[in-house]
Design a protein around this motif. Sequence first.
Motif, PDB file in Angstrom:
ATOM      1  N   ARG A   1       0.843  -1.201   0.000  1.00 36.22           N
ATOM      2  CA  ARG A   1       0.000   0.000   0.000  1.00 36.22           C
ATOM      3  C   ARG A   1       0.876   1.247   0.000  1.00 36.22           C
ATOM      4  O   ARG A   1       1.795   1.373   0.815  1.00 36.22           O
ATOM      5  N   PRO A   2       0.647   2.188  -0.940  1.00 38.33           N
ATOM      6  CA  PRO A   2       1.453   3.413  -0.982  1.00 38.33           C
ATOM      7  C   PRO A   2       1.474   4.107   0.383  1.00 38.33           C
ATOM      8  O   PRO A   2       0.444   4.295   1.017  1.00 38.33           O
ATOM      9  N   GLY A   3       2.683   4.439   0.827  1.00 36.38           N
ATOM     10  CA  GLY A   3       2.852   5.106   2.119  1.00 36.38           C
ATOM     11  C   GLY A   3       2.653   4.198   3.311  1.00 36.38           C
ATOM     12  O   GLY A   3       2.651   4.664   4.448  1.00 36.38           O
ATOM     13  N   GLY A   4       2.490   2.891   3.073  1.00 36.78           N
ATOM     14  CA  GLY A   4       2.193   1.944   4.139  1.00 36.78           C
ATOM     15  C   GLY A   4       3.344   1.703   5.096  1.00 36.78           C
ATOM     16  O   GLY A   4       4.480   2.117   4.865  1.00 36.78           O
TER      17      GLY A   4
ATOM     18  N   PRO B   1      19.578   5.643   7.909  1.00 33.49           N
ATOM     19  CA  PRO B   1      19.203   7.047   7.663  1.00 33.49           C
ATOM     20  C   PRO B   1      18.103   7.512   8.616  1.00 33.49           C
ATOM     21  O   PRO B   1      17.302   6.716   9.105  1.00 33.49           O
ATOM     22  N   SER B   2      18.057   8.811   8.852  1.00 32.19           N
ATOM     23  CA  SER B   2      17.013   9.362   9.713  1.00 32.19           C
ATOM     24  C   SER B   2      15.656   9.132   9.062  1.00 32.19           C
ATOM     25  O   SER B   2      15.549   8.955   7.861  1.00 32.19           O
ATOM     26  N   GLY B   3      14.630   9.120   9.900  1.00 30.21           N
ATOM     27  CA  GLY B   3      13.273   8.899   9.405  1.00 30.21           C
ATOM     28  C   GLY B   3      12.851   7.449   9.433  1.00 30.21           C
ATOM     29  O   GLY B   3      11.697   7.136   9.177  1.00 30.21           O
ATOM     30  N   ILE B   4      13.776   6.557   9.745  1.00 33.01           N
ATOM     31  CA  ILE B   4      13.455   5.136   9.851  1.00 33.01           C
ATOM     32  C   ILE B   4      13.360   4.787  11.331  1.00 33.01           C
ATOM     33  O   ILE B   4      14.301   5.023  12.094  1.00 33.01           O
TER      34      ILE B   4
ATOM     35  N   PHE C   1       7.667   4.669   2.133  1.00 29.41           N
ATOM     36  CA  PHE C   1       7.050   3.810   3.140  1.00 29.41           C
ATOM     37  C   PHE C   1       7.548   4.196   4.534  1.00 29.41           C
ATOM     38  O   PHE C   1       8.666   4.674   4.697  1.00 29.41           O
ATOM     39  N   ALA C   2       6.716   3.976   5.540  1.00 32.10           N
ATOM     40  CA  ALA C   2       7.101   4.149   6.945  1.00 32.10           C
ATOM     41  C   ALA C   2       7.702   2.828   7.389  1.00 32.10           C
ATOM     42  O   ALA C   2       7.022   1.812   7.414  1.00 32.10           O
TER      43      ALA C   2
END
Length: 191
Positions: A23-26, A63-66, A47-48
Motif C-alpha cells: 500500500r502506498p505510504g504503508g 538514515p534518519s526517518g526510519i 514507506f514508513a
Amino acid sequence: MTLTHPPLAAPSPWLTRWAHLIRPGGRVLDLACGSGRHSAWLAAQGFAVLAVDRDAEAIAALPSGIERRTVDLEQGAWPLADAGRFDAVVVTNYLHRPLWPHLIEALAPGGVLIYETFAAGNETVGKPSRPDFLLRPGELLEVAHDALRVVGYEDGTLDVPRTAFVQRICAVREAPGGVDGTAPPRYRLPT
C-alpha cells in the motif's frame, strides 16, 4: 565533523519486483534488517519503515526517518507485539522458524509478505550450511498455506553476488471479501 557511512548495497531484486503490491505510504517491517539496505530503499520509496535487528551499531547507522528497534528475535516472547500490523513484512537472508506465525499475524489485511533466504543445497556451495538455517523444499509454500495468497514463489540457485540456493515468496493476506460476493483483489504481476 560529519560522519559518512559506506553506501548500502542495492536492494534485493525480489523486493523491488514485488514492492508495488505494498500500500502506498504503508508501514513496512524490515525484520533482521542487518545493514538496512532494504529499510533505506523502502523509506526512499515513501514507506514508513520499522527496522529491526540485534546489531545496535547497524541500526544506529540507518538514515534518519526510519524507526529502529534493537532486539534479539530469537530470545523470549515476540518482541513486536506492541507494534501493530504492517502493510508489508520483509525478510531476507534470515531464518528463525518460530517467528513465522508472528510474521503472518503482523500482516494487516492486504499486507504483503516478501521473504527470501537460503535453501537446502546451499551447504554444497558455502554458508550457511546447517539445516537449521536452510529452508526445506517447498517450506515457504507450507508457511503461506491456509493463511496467505501466494502471488510469487521461486526455489533455485542464484549466481550473483555469489552462488547460493535460495527460496523466496511473495504472498498477500487477503482482505475479507465484501458481503455482496465481490471478487478478490487482482494482484498485478510484474512484466
